[in-house]
Design an enzyme around this catalytic site. Structure first.
Site, PDB file in Angstrom:
ATOM      1  N   ASN A  15       0.857  -1.191   0.000  1.00  0.00           N
ATOM      2  CA  ASN A  15       0.000   0.000   0.000  1.00  0.00           C
ATOM      3  C   ASN A  15       0.897   1.247   0.000  1.00  0.00           C
ATOM      4  OD1 ASN A  15      -1.478   2.251   1.073  1.00  0.00           O
ATOM      5  ND2 ASN A  15      -3.099   0.844   1.639  1.00  0.00           N
ATOM      6  N   HIS A  18       0.907   6.207   1.893  1.00  0.00           N
ATOM      7  CA  HIS A  18       1.628   7.154   2.746  1.00  0.00           C
ATOM      8  C   HIS A  18       2.807   7.826   2.056  1.00  0.00           C
ATOM      9  CE1 HIS A  18      -1.178   6.676   5.850  1.00  0.00           C
ATOM     10  NE2 HIS A  18      -1.084   5.362   5.767  1.00  0.00           N
ATOM     11  N   HIS A  51      -5.643   3.698  -1.747  1.00  0.00           N
ATOM     12  CA  HIS A  51      -6.983   4.087  -1.281  1.00  0.00           C
ATOM     13  C   HIS A  51      -7.260   5.516  -1.714  1.00  0.00           C
ATOM     14  CE1 HIS A  51      -9.819   4.373   2.497  1.00  0.00           C
ATOM     15  NE2 HIS A  51     -10.436   4.696   1.364  1.00  0.00           N
ATOM     16  N   ARG A  53      -9.371   8.245  -1.167  1.00  0.00           N
ATOM     17  CA  ARG A  53     -10.383   8.698  -0.200  1.00  0.00           C
ATOM     18  C   ARG A  53     -11.195   9.856  -0.767  1.00  0.00           C
ATOM     19  NH1 ARG A  53     -10.593   7.880   5.361  1.00  0.00           N
ATOM     20  NH2 ARG A  53      -9.265   6.178   6.049  1.00  0.00           N
ATOM     21  N   ARG A  57      -6.841  12.635   0.734  1.00  0.00           N
ATOM     22  CA  ARG A  57      -5.714  12.962   1.626  1.00  0.00           C
ATOM     23  C   ARG A  57      -4.446  12.196   1.278  1.00  0.00           C
ATOM     24  NH1 ARG A  57      -7.503   9.992   7.225  1.00  0.00           N
ATOM     25  NH2 ARG A  57      -9.514  10.917   6.760  1.00  0.00           N
ATOM     26  N   GLU A  78      -8.599   0.547  -3.253  1.00  0.00           N
ATOM     27  CA  GLU A  78      -9.447   0.610  -2.059  1.00  0.00           C
ATOM     28  C   GLU A  78     -10.408   1.779  -2.209  1.00  0.00           C
ATOM     29  OE1 GLU A  78      -7.521   0.910   1.704  1.00  0.00           O
ATOM     30  OE2 GLU A  78      -6.269  -0.820   1.291  1.00  0.00           O
ATOM     31  N   THR A 109      -8.520   3.574   8.438  1.00  0.00           N
ATOM     32  CA  THR A 109      -9.750   2.783   8.397  1.00  0.00           C
ATOM     33  C   THR A 109      -9.901   2.048   9.732  1.00  0.00           C
ATOM     34  OG1 THR A 109      -9.219   2.485   6.067  1.00  0.00           O
ATOM     35  CG2 THR A 109     -11.030   1.179   6.946  1.00  0.00           C
ATOM     36  N   GLU A 159     -11.229  -9.321   2.879  1.00  0.00           N
ATOM     37  CA  GLU A 159      -9.954  -8.977   3.523  1.00  0.00           C
ATOM     38  C   GLU A 159     -10.244  -8.792   5.004  1.00  0.00           C
ATOM     39  OE1 GLU A 159      -7.298  -6.217   1.625  1.00  0.00           O
ATOM     40  OE2 GLU A 159      -6.544  -5.509   3.556  1.00  0.00           O
ATOM     41  N   HIS A 199      -3.805  -4.521   7.661  1.00  0.00           N
ATOM     42  CA  HIS A 199      -3.939  -3.334   8.502  1.00  0.00           C
ATOM     43  C   HIS A 199      -3.053  -3.460   9.729  1.00  0.00           C
ATOM     44  CE1 HIS A 199      -5.370   0.352  10.273  1.00  0.00           C
ATOM     45  NE2 HIS A 199      -5.955   0.600   9.129  1.00  0.00           N
TER      46      HIS A 199
HETATM   47  N1  PXP Z   1      -6.009  -3.124   3.925  1.00  0.00           N
HETATM   48  C1  PXP Z   1      -6.943  -2.150   3.967  1.00  0.00           C
HETATM   49  C2  PXP Z   1      -8.315  -2.482   3.486  1.00  0.00           C
HETATM   50  C3  PXP Z   1      -6.645  -0.856   4.424  1.00  0.00           C
HETATM   51  O1  PXP Z   1      -7.586   0.088   4.458  1.00  0.00           O
HETATM   52  C4  PXP Z   1      -5.311  -0.573   4.794  1.00  0.00           C
HETATM   53  C5  PXP Z   1      -4.945   0.813   5.226  1.00  0.00           C
HETATM   54  O2  PXP Z   1      -5.171   1.696   4.213  1.00  0.00           O
HETATM   55  C6  PXP Z   1      -4.366  -1.603   4.713  1.00  0.00           C
HETATM   56  C7  PXP Z   1      -4.742  -2.871   4.303  1.00  0.00           C
HETATM   57  C8  PXP Z   1      -2.927  -1.369   5.057  1.00  0.00           C
HETATM   58  O3  PXP Z   1      -2.809  -1.009   6.397  1.00  0.00           O
HETATM   59  P1  PXP Z   1      -1.422  -0.443   6.919  1.00  0.00           P
HETATM   60  O4  PXP Z   1      -1.153   0.811   6.162  1.00  0.00           O
HETATM   61  O5  PXP Z   1      -1.692  -0.225   8.375  1.00  0.00           O
HETATM   62  O6  PXP Z   1      -0.397  -1.512   6.667  1.00  0.00           O
END
Ligand code: PXP
Length: 258
Positions: A15, A18, A51, A53, A57, A78, A109, A159, A199
Site C-alpha cells: 500500500n 503514505h 486508497h 479517499r 488525503r 481501495e 480505516t 480482507e 492493517h
Molecule cells: N487493507 C486495507 C483495506 C486498508 O484500508 C489498509 C490501510 O489503508 C491496509 C490494508 C494497510 O494497512 P497499513 O497501512 O496499516 O499496513
C-alpha cells in the site's frame, strides 16, 4: 480453484498511500507514489494497493491513472461504496477493488464494513464492480457472520482487518485476536471465499498471520513506508517478504481437511 497472477502462495500487496501523504504535506510532486509502486514491484511486491479517499488525503485521481499506466502488477483499488468511487473504478478497471468503510474524521480505516447491516447498499456495488470485470473484496472484521453475509452478496474475496490483533499488547489479548483471525480464515475457505488480510502489520506481527494457510494475500503499507525511511523501501519490502515466506514455509500445505 483460484488462479493467482503470481507464483507466490502468499501474495504481498504494498500500500503506497503514505508516500502520497508525505508528498501532499508540501503540495508538490515529491515523493512520487508511482515511483514507490515501481520500486515495490522491483522489490518483489505481487500487487499495489491504493486508497482514493473522498478527501483525497493520500492518493489523488491522477495517481490512479498513472498507476494503471505504469505498473505491471495488479492494482487493488481501495474505495468507499459511493457513486463517485464506483464511477472511477469503472473508468479505470483495476484488477481488484476492496470496499472499505470510510469516515471523514478517522485517521485510518478504523474497522471493517458492516456487511450484515449494509447489505442493501453494498449489493449494487458488488454486482456493478463484478460486471465491470473488477475482482471485489470486502474489508471486514474477522467475524464469521460478516463472512457469511459477504458470501451471500456474491463477493468473491474478503480482507480480514488485522488492526485489533496488531494493536493488542503481546500476550493473551493478542492471542485472542489472532484466534479470531484464524477462525475467520478457516471459515472463509469452508464457504468458498478467497481470504486476504491487512492493517497495521509489521515485521513483528506478520508471521502468525502469514502462517494461516487459507490467507492468500496480505496488504501492508504504513509500517513499510516508515521502515523505508531507515533502511530504504527495497530492503523493507524484501525483509517483509522474507518474514512472510519464513512463516509460511513452516506450515504444511492447506489440503482443505479440518
Ligand atoms: N487493507 C486495507 C483495506 C486498508 O484500508 C489498509 C490501510 O489503508 C491496509 C490494508 C494497510 O494497512 P497499513 O497501512 O496499516 O499496513
Amino acid at each position: 480453484m483460484t488462479r493467482h497472477p503470481t507464483p507466490h502462495a502468499l501474495r504481498l500487496g504494498v500500500n503506497i498511500d503514505h508516500v502520497a501523504t508525505v508528498r501532499n504535506a508540501r503540495g508538490g510532486q515529491h515523493p512520487d507514489p508511482v515511483r514507490a509502486a515501481l520500486a515495490a514491484q522491483a522489490a518483489g511486491a505481487d500487487g499495489i494497493t491504493a486508497h482514493l479517499r473522498e478527501d483525497r488525503r493520500h492518493i489523488r485521481d491522477a495517481d490512479i491513472e498513472r498507476l494503471m499506466a505504469s505498473i505491471a502488477i495488479p492494482l487493488n483499488f481501495e474505495m468507499a461504496a459511493t457513486p463517485e468511487m464506483l464511477g472511477i473504478a469503472r473508468q479505470h478497471k483495476p484488477h481488484a477493488a476492496c470496499l472499505v468503510p470510510e469516515k471523514r474524521t478517522e485517521v485510518t480505516t478504523e474497522g471493517g464494513l458492516d456487511v450484515i447491516g449494509g447489505r442493501d447498499h453494498l449489493q449494487r456495488y458488488i454486482a456493478e464492480l463484478g460486471a465491470a470485470g473488477v475482482r471485489v473484496s470486502l474489508f471486514i472484521d474477522p467475524e464469521p457472520a460478516q463472512l457469511d453475509a459477504a458470501r451471500a452478496l456474491g463477493a468473491p474475496v474478503v480482507e480480514l482487518h488485522t488492526g485489533a490483533y496488531c494493536d493488542a499488547p503481546e500476550g493473551a489479548e493478542r492471542d485472542h485476536e489472532l484466534a479470531r483471525i484464524r477462525r475467520a480464515a478457516a471459515h472463509a475457505a469452508a464457504i468458498g471465499l478467497e481470504c486476504h488480510a491487512g492493517h497495521g502489520l509489521s515485521y513483528e506481527t506478520v508471521g502468525p498471520v502469514a502462517a494461516i494457510p487459507t490467507i492468500v494475500e496480505l496488504n501492508i503499507g504504513h509500517f513499510l513506508m516508515g521502515e523505508a525511511l531507515f533502511i530504504g523501501l527495497d530492503a523493507a519490502i524484501r525483509r517483509m517478504r522474507a518474514a512472510m515466506d519464513a512463516a509460511r514455509e513452516a506450515v504444511p500445505p492447506w489440503t482443505g481437511a479440518p
